[in-house]
Write a protein that holds these residues in place. Structure first.
Motif, PDB file in Angstrom:
ATOM      1  N   ARG A  90       0.819  -1.211   0.000  1.00  0.00           N
ATOM      2  CA  ARG A  90       0.000   0.000   0.000  1.00  0.00           C
ATOM      3  C   ARG A  90       0.856   1.265   0.000  1.00  0.00           C
ATOM      4  O   ARG A  90       0.494   2.282  -0.570  1.00  0.00           O
ATOM      5  CB  ARG A  90      -0.859  -0.004   1.268  1.00  0.00           C
ATOM      6  N   GLY A  91       1.994   1.184   0.677  1.00  0.00           N
ATOM      7  CA  GLY A  91       2.873   2.353   0.788  1.00  0.00           C
ATOM      8  C   GLY A  91       3.345   2.876  -0.555  1.00  0.00           C
ATOM      9  O   GLY A  91       3.659   4.067  -0.685  1.00  0.00           O
ATOM     10  N   GLN A  92       3.403   2.013  -1.550  1.00  0.00           N
ATOM     11  CA  GLN A  92       3.840   2.449  -2.874  1.00  0.00           C
ATOM     12  C   GLN A  92       2.856   3.440  -3.476  1.00  0.00           C
ATOM     13  O   GLN A  92       3.242   4.477  -4.000  1.00  0.00           O
ATOM     14  CB  GLN A  92       3.999   1.236  -3.800  1.00  0.00           C
ATOM     15  N   GLU A 110       0.645   5.109  -1.773  1.00  0.00           N
ATOM     16  CA  GLU A 110       0.595   6.288  -0.903  1.00  0.00           C
ATOM     17  C   GLU A 110       1.732   7.245  -1.206  1.00  0.00           C
ATOM     18  O   GLU A 110       1.531   8.462  -1.273  1.00  0.00           O
ATOM     19  CB  GLU A 110       0.636   5.853   0.563  1.00  0.00           C
ATOM     20  N   ALA A 111       2.925   6.694  -1.422  1.00  0.00           N
ATOM     21  CA  ALA A 111       4.061   7.562  -1.747  1.00  0.00           C
ATOM     22  C   ALA A 111       3.807   8.269  -3.073  1.00  0.00           C
ATOM     23  O   ALA A 111       4.040   9.470  -3.213  1.00  0.00           O
ATOM     24  CB  ALA A 111       5.349   6.746  -1.813  1.00  0.00           C
ATOM     25  N   ALA A 112       3.293   7.519  -4.043  1.00  0.00           N
ATOM     26  CA  ALA A 112       3.031   8.114  -5.350  1.00  0.00           C
ATOM     27  C   ALA A 112       1.980   9.215  -5.233  1.00  0.00           C
ATOM     28  O   ALA A 112       2.152  10.314  -5.766  1.00  0.00           O
ATOM     29  CB  ALA A 112       2.564   7.036  -6.332  1.00  0.00           C
ATOM     30  N   ARG A 113       0.895   8.923  -4.501  1.00  0.00           N
ATOM     31  CA  ARG A 113      -0.162   9.921  -4.355  1.00  0.00           C
ATOM     32  C   ARG A 113       0.340  11.138  -3.579  1.00  0.00           C
ATOM     33  O   ARG A 113      -0.028  12.264  -3.866  1.00  0.00           O
ATOM     34  CB  ARG A 113      -1.388   9.325  -3.644  1.00  0.00           C
ATOM     35  N   SER A 114       1.207  10.900  -2.582  1.00  0.00           N
ATOM     36  CA  SER A 114       1.721  12.031  -1.798  1.00  0.00           C
ATOM     37  C   SER A 114       2.576  12.953  -2.663  1.00  0.00           C
ATOM     38  O   SER A 114       2.787  14.109  -2.328  1.00  0.00           O
ATOM     39  CB  SER A 114       2.517  11.536  -0.585  1.00  0.00           C
ATOM     40  N   LEU A 115       3.073  12.423  -3.787  1.00  0.00           N
ATOM     41  CA  LEU A 115       3.866  13.246  -4.706  1.00  0.00           C
ATOM     42  C   LEU A 115       2.991  13.897  -5.771  1.00  0.00           C
ATOM     43  O   LEU A 115       3.505  14.508  -6.704  1.00  0.00           O
ATOM     44  CB  LEU A 115       4.939  12.385  -5.380  1.00  0.00           C
ATOM     45  N   GLY A 116       1.679  13.716  -5.659  1.00  0.00           N
ATOM     46  CA  GLY A 116       0.781  14.384  -6.592  1.00  0.00           C
ATOM     47  C   GLY A 116       0.391  13.555  -7.800  1.00  0.00           C
ATOM     48  O   GLY A 116      -0.338  14.028  -8.668  1.00  0.00           O
ATOM     49  N   LEU A 117       0.886  12.310  -7.887  1.00  0.00           N
ATOM     50  CA  LEU A 117       0.444  11.466  -8.998  1.00  0.00           C
ATOM     51  C   LEU A 117      -1.030  11.120  -8.825  1.00  0.00           C
ATOM     52  O   LEU A 117      -1.496  10.898  -7.712  1.00  0.00           O
ATOM     53  CB  LEU A 117       1.273  10.171  -9.085  1.00  0.00           C
ATOM     54  N   SER A 118      -1.760  11.065  -9.930  1.00  0.00           N
ATOM     55  CA  SER A 118      -3.166  10.674  -9.882  1.00  0.00           C
ATOM     56  C   SER A 118      -3.254   9.164  -9.655  1.00  0.00           C
ATOM     57  O   SER A 118      -2.242   8.464  -9.733  1.00  0.00           O
ATOM     58  CB  SER A 118      -3.850  11.027 -11.199  1.00  0.00           C
ATOM     59  N   GLN A 128      -1.950   7.530 -12.735  1.00  0.00           N
ATOM     60  CA  GLN A 128      -0.492   7.630 -12.864  1.00  0.00           C
ATOM     61  C   GLN A 128       0.228   6.720 -11.872  1.00  0.00           C
ATOM     62  O   GLN A 128       1.241   6.106 -12.201  1.00  0.00           O
ATOM     63  CB  GLN A 128      -0.041   9.078 -12.641  1.00  0.00           C
ATOM     64  N   TYR A 146       2.825   4.161 -13.405  1.00  0.00           N
ATOM     65  CA  TYR A 146       4.267   4.334 -13.234  1.00  0.00           C
ATOM     66  C   TYR A 146       4.837   3.615 -12.020  1.00  0.00           C
ATOM     67  O   TYR A 146       6.040   3.400 -11.937  1.00  0.00           O
ATOM     68  CB  TYR A 146       4.618   5.829 -13.136  1.00  0.00           C
ATOM     69  N   VAL A 147       3.974   3.275 -11.056  1.00  0.00           N
ATOM     70  CA  VAL A 147       4.500   2.707  -9.814  1.00  0.00           C
ATOM     71  C   VAL A 147       4.024   1.265  -9.594  1.00  0.00           C
ATOM     72  O   VAL A 147       4.837   0.378  -9.365  1.00  0.00           O
ATOM     73  CB  VAL A 147       4.126   3.597  -8.602  1.00  0.00           C
TER      74      VAL A 147
END
Ligand SMILES: Nc1ncnc2c1ncn2[C@@H]1O[C@H](COP(=O)(O)OP(=O)(O)O)[C@@H](O)[C@H]1O
Ligand SMILES: [Mg+2]
Lengths: 250, 219
Positions: B117-119, B121-129, B132, B136-137
């Motif tokens: 799940r952290g993957q 969350e990290a992506a979303r915390s960086l603004g990825l939709s 995305q 990408y992740v």
């Protein structure tokens, strides 16, 4: 009234509540962080510190209450959450680096895909940040070849890459071996020196004492103490804080 | 030698080879289409949209819960009854793809759900939709975890392709049966096509293993 430029809150939570099913984790939290302020959030495990932090960048949707950021309410259906999140960097306890990307690609991904910065420019910024956190030599390494401390420093560089206005740290050193805690705290100290606005959930009382301008104590979903470090440690406001501090070496 | 009928195999080898090529062709087309169905199905299975999730779940449930041969006969023999003639090759490739796609849907879903799940969350915390973060992740990491079960599924698909001989697609098995009906050399012909199937499935599984090893650089 506070001064607009210096004292105005950059983030503010008002009456924040969060439930998971029937379990209410945040029970009405009011919190504001001023521009340039370093806030330490401490409290027992399970008290809701992570949930509070994650409500600030809407990784968790508050059940009730308001979150304000840079003058606008952000927990509102019309708000572009992704845009808002680029303005808030987040660092996780377990790093959450992207293992399939090299260190430099971890730092460039969101620059390119979210901010649409050119590859060249994104790389240049990533290299500068990696140099800043002492990992210039690792740009082509994969995360799994790094130590925990190195991973966390990459994670900090990754979050900084978007030039956020605030950095949120959720126990950034709790998963690290003791000898690696200092290198990460040193990187964070540097950010404090540069005037970065930060909210840091931590059990590192040394860091909280020297770096934080304010400490809040969370207990059972409420903020039960809010004070500058000197007062927080020497004259704890509540019995819960006193009990907590007794159990932790400071 | 002639006791085992190897000379019959020798004479009709071009026919067997042609059958093998048809098998490869059918399998390859079904593999590509099935992978597409699996990807779309897998994404639908983890979609936040309830109707999509339900649709994909129903697809998997029905296809996995009925025999392939019944699905194939249904398309080939029952569709014409409602005015829908389906050419043998189309029925073969289509049914194999839909069948394999159901299993691949579950493989894709499982791999996506296995990413921490952290993957996201990290992506979303960086603004990825959401999309995305998936693109990408999650998917690049999930793809590597899919490869071993996908390799197995591709092998199963290759073997199932023999069943399309029952709707007159002259692939390897049907070619063999035609030769046998003329020469009565069951032993040699079945042995030969067994070897040929084994070669094809070995290439498929070795291929996915090589791909896995190449992509595994970061683990
Ligand atoms: N996604 C979730 N679903 C259900 N319960 C959760 C979830 N996240 C946190 N909780 C619960 O909320 C409470 C507070 O968790 P957390 O904010 O992580 O506390 P802390 O960070 O202070 O240790 C805990 O009881 C935890 O089990
Ligand atoms: Mg926590």
């Amino acid at each position: 009234m506070m001064d607009e430029r210096n004292g105005a809150p950059i983030i503010e939570a008002r009456g924040l509540r969060k439930s998971f099913g029937p379990h209410e984790v945040l029970k009405g939290v009011d919190l504001s962080i001023a521009r340039g302020e370093v806030l330490a959030i401490i409290g027992p495990s399970g008290s809701g510190k992570s949930t509070l932090l994650r409500c600030l960048n809407l990784l968790e949707r508050p059940t009730a209450g308001e979150v304000w950021f840079e003058g606008a309410r952000i927990n509102d259906p019309g708000v572009d959450v992704n845009r808002v999140r680029t303005r808030m960097g987040m660092v996780f306890q377990l790093f959450n680096l992207f293992p399939h990307l090299t260190v430099i690609d971890n730092v460039t991904l969101a620059q390119e895909k979210v901010l649409h910065i050119s590859r060249q420019e994104a790389e240049a910024r990533a290299q500068a940040l990696l140099a800043k956190v002492g990992l210039a030599a690792k740009e082509h390494a994969y995360p799994n070849s790094l130590s925990g401390g190195q991973k966390q420093r990459v994670a900090i560089a990754r979050a900084l890459a978007l030039r956020p206005a605030v950095m949120l740290f959720d126990e950034p050193t709790s998963a690290l071996d003791p000898e690696m805690v200092q290198e990460v705290l040193a990187t964070m100290d540097e950010l404090v020196q540069e005037g970065m606005t930060m909210a840091v959930v931590t059990h590192e009382m040394g860091f909280a004492r020297r770096a934080a301008g304010r400490i809040v104590f969370v207990d059972e979903g409420r903020i039960v103490a809010d004070a500058p470090p000197e007062r927080f440690f020497s004259a704890p406001e509540s019995e819960r804080v006193r009990q907590f501090l007794e159990k932790i070496p400071t | 030698m002639s006791l085992l009928g190897l000379d019959a195999v020798e004479k009709s080898f071009p026919l067997l080879l042609h059958g093998a090529l048809v098998t490869i062709e059918v399998t390859a087309m079904a593999l590509v289409l099935g992978a597409l169905a699996g990807l779309l199905g897998g994404l639908a299975r983890v979609s936040p949209l309830m109707p999509l999730r339900g649709l994909a779940a129903a697809y998997v449930s029905v296809i996995r819960g009925t025999p392939f041969i019944v699905q194939l006969f249904f398309v080939y023999y029952a569709f014409p009854q409602v005015g829908l003639q389906v050419p043998p090759m189309v029925a073969a490739v289509g049914c194999l793809a839909v069948y394999s796609g159901a299993y691949q849907t579950e493989i894709v879903r499982g791999a996506i759900e296995s990413i921490e799940r952290g993957q996201v969350e990290a992506a979303r915390s960086l603004g990825l939709s959401t999309a995305q973060a998936m693109r990408y992740v999650v998917l690049p990491q999930a793809f590597l975890r899919m490869l071993p079960p996908l390799g197995n599924e591709f092998v199963a698909l290759t073997k199932n392709s023999a069943l399309v001989s029952l709707v007159t697609v002259q692939e390897l098995l049907l070619s063999a049966q035609l030769i046998i009906s003329a020469t009565f050399q069951n032993f040699a012909v079945y042995l030969t096509i067994g070897v040929m199937y084994y070669v094809i499935t070995s290439v498929v599984s070795t291929g996915t293993q090589l791909l896995e090893r190449r992509l595994k650089v970061y683990v």
